[in-house]
Scaffold this motif. Sequence first.
Motif, PDB file in Angstrom:
ATOM      1  N   ARG A  96      -1.677   4.714  55.966  1.00 32.66           N
ATOM      2  CA  ARG A  96      -1.992   3.907  57.109  1.00 32.66           C
ATOM      3  C   ARG A  96      -3.106   2.822  56.610  1.00 32.66           C
ATOM      4  NH1 ARG A  96      -3.708   7.646  61.652  1.00 32.66           N
ATOM      5  NH2 ARG A  96      -1.530   7.763  61.864  1.00 32.66           N
ATOM      6  N   THR A 155      -4.845   2.887  63.620  1.00 36.37           N
ATOM      7  CA  THR A 155      -4.546   4.260  64.193  1.00 36.37           C
ATOM      8  C   THR A 155      -4.379   4.305  65.707  1.00 36.37           C
ATOM      9  OG1 THR A 155      -5.948   5.216  62.049  1.00 36.37           O
ATOM     10  CG2 THR A 155      -5.748   6.365  64.268  1.00 36.37           C
ATOM     11  N   ARG A 156      -5.180   3.363  66.296  1.00 34.75           N
ATOM     12  CA  ARG A 156      -5.062   3.194  67.629  1.00 34.75           C
ATOM     13  C   ARG A 156      -3.766   2.792  68.240  1.00 34.75           C
ATOM     14  NH1 ARG A 156      -9.484   3.031  70.992  1.00 34.75           N
ATOM     15  NH2 ARG A 156      -8.543   1.235  72.095  1.00 34.75           N
ATOM     16  N   GLY A 162       4.072   2.365  68.346  1.00 32.00           N
ATOM     17  CA  GLY A 162       3.251   3.308  67.638  1.00 32.00           C
ATOM     18  C   GLY A 162       4.372   3.952  66.781  1.00 32.00           C
ATOM     19  N   ASN A 203       4.973   6.228  73.070  1.00 34.89           N
ATOM     20  CA  ASN A 203       4.591   5.118  72.386  1.00 34.89           C
ATOM     21  C   ASN A 203       5.646   4.737  71.339  1.00 34.89           C
ATOM     22  OD1 ASN A 203       2.772   3.619  71.100  1.00 34.89           O
ATOM     23  ND2 ASN A 203       1.965   5.139  69.576  1.00 34.89           N
ATOM     24  N   GLU A 212      -1.025   3.118  66.377  1.00 35.67           N
ATOM     25  CA  GLU A 212       0.075   4.100  66.212  1.00 35.67           C
ATOM     26  C   GLU A 212      -0.363   5.218  67.168  1.00 35.67           C
ATOM     27  OE1 GLU A 212       0.328   5.289  61.956  1.00 35.67           O
ATOM     28  OE2 GLU A 212       1.225   3.242  61.352  1.00 35.67           O
ATOM     29  N   GLN A 213      -1.275   5.648  67.474  1.00 35.16           N
ATOM     30  CA  GLN A 213      -1.392   6.669  68.499  1.00 35.16           C
ATOM     31  C   GLN A 213      -1.190   6.397  69.923  1.00 35.16           C
ATOM     32  OE1 GLN A 213      -5.105   8.590  67.166  1.00 35.16           O
ATOM     33  NE2 GLN A 213      -4.088   9.543  65.629  1.00 35.16           N
ATOM     34  N   LYS A 261       4.865   3.578  62.643  1.00 37.05           N
ATOM     35  CA  LYS A 261       5.027   4.556  61.553  1.00 37.05           C
ATOM     36  C   LYS A 261       6.239   4.780  60.658  1.00 37.05           C
ATOM     37  CE  LYS A 261       3.639   9.461  61.401  1.00 37.05           C
ATOM     38  NZ  LYS A 261       3.252  10.569  62.033  1.00 37.05           N
ATOM     39  N   GLU A 279      -3.093   4.420  71.678  1.00 37.88           N
ATOM     40  CA  GLU A 279      -4.515   4.085  72.299  1.00 37.88           C
ATOM     41  C   GLU A 279      -4.673   2.375  72.607  1.00 37.88           C
ATOM     42  OE1 GLU A 279      -7.446   5.940  70.008  1.00 37.88           O
ATOM     43  OE2 GLU A 279      -6.420   7.875  70.094  1.00 37.88           O
ATOM     44  N   MET A 285       0.403  11.731  68.657  1.00 43.49           N
ATOM     45  CA  MET A 285       1.073  10.203  69.055  1.00 43.49           C
ATOM     46  C   MET A 285       1.732  10.419  70.640  1.00 43.49           C
ATOM     47  SD  MET A 285       4.332   8.025  67.339  1.00 43.49           S
ATOM     48  CE  MET A 285       3.258   7.645  65.922  1.00 43.49           C
ATOM     49  N   ARG A 286       1.589   9.906  71.617  1.00 46.37           N
ATOM     50  CA  ARG A 286       1.953   9.869  72.883  1.00 46.37           C
ATOM     51  C   ARG A 286       3.666   9.838  72.601  1.00 46.37           C
ATOM     52  NH1 ARG A 286      -0.629   5.689  76.638  1.00 46.37           N
ATOM     53  NH2 ARG A 286       1.279   5.781  77.550  1.00 46.37           N
TER      54      ARG A 286
END
Length: 261
Positions: free
Chosen positions: A38, A53-54, A8, A5, A56-57, A12, A59, A1-2
């Motif tokens: 998730r 997922t995108r 996200g 972010n 939370e990460q 989470k 993206e 994870m950035r």
Amino acid sequence: MREDNELGAFLKARRGRVRPEDVGLTTSGRRRVPGLRREELARLAGVSARYLTRLEQGEDHNPSAQVLSALSSALRLDADEAAHLYALAAPRPRPAGEENASDAVQRLLNTWEHVPAYVRDRRFDVLAANKTAMALSGLYTPGQNLVRGIFRDPAVRALFPDWTQVAAHTAAALRAEGDVRDPRTAELIESMLTDDEFHGMWKTYDVQPVRDEIKRFVHPVVGPLTLRRQALTIAAAPDQTIIVYQADPGTPSEDALARLL
């Protein structure tokens, strides 16, 4: 994870707080992590696990209002938490407001000489105050930052008998009212994360704007005070808030406040 972010990270964190049984899911066996998986949240919100997922990460930064509404409902967010989720998903941070209180607002504070009153912005910098507020605590002196003072000033810690609750509310209010994408706010948060207590409270991802409430003080000169806090928005400067403390009539706190004056 950035690391940047926040959307996200918030999703989470809130996912980890929802128990499967609270949303009608049956589970079996031991789960590695608390809260919803998730895939479970994705199913409840009607989105694909890949898309979640995108998000939370980091993206994908532009979920639709429909997706945000579905996630809010699935995560059982209250109104404040849902508003925070929408703000994190906004394409641009809110523009920074005025960094100074107007002369008219300062004159207004001065007329309220019998009650402590000050102005702060959404970064919790004190912009203006009357003499009574500064007599209540140096924390309320223009130029001070309330977050830094509450967590790092031993005199301020002694001022609040309910310090842990006050500190937790302060972190939750900063998350609710501040904008982590604002450079000055981000700088404040980064500098405060070296404080273990702030770090722990910030990472709970609690969201709670400042509202009217009863607050207790122990002043080093006049002793205990129980004051009613009111938060007032300035129409001409919506990023600024006036905080006023009043004692209920006929109480020992009213006498103590008079002695403070």
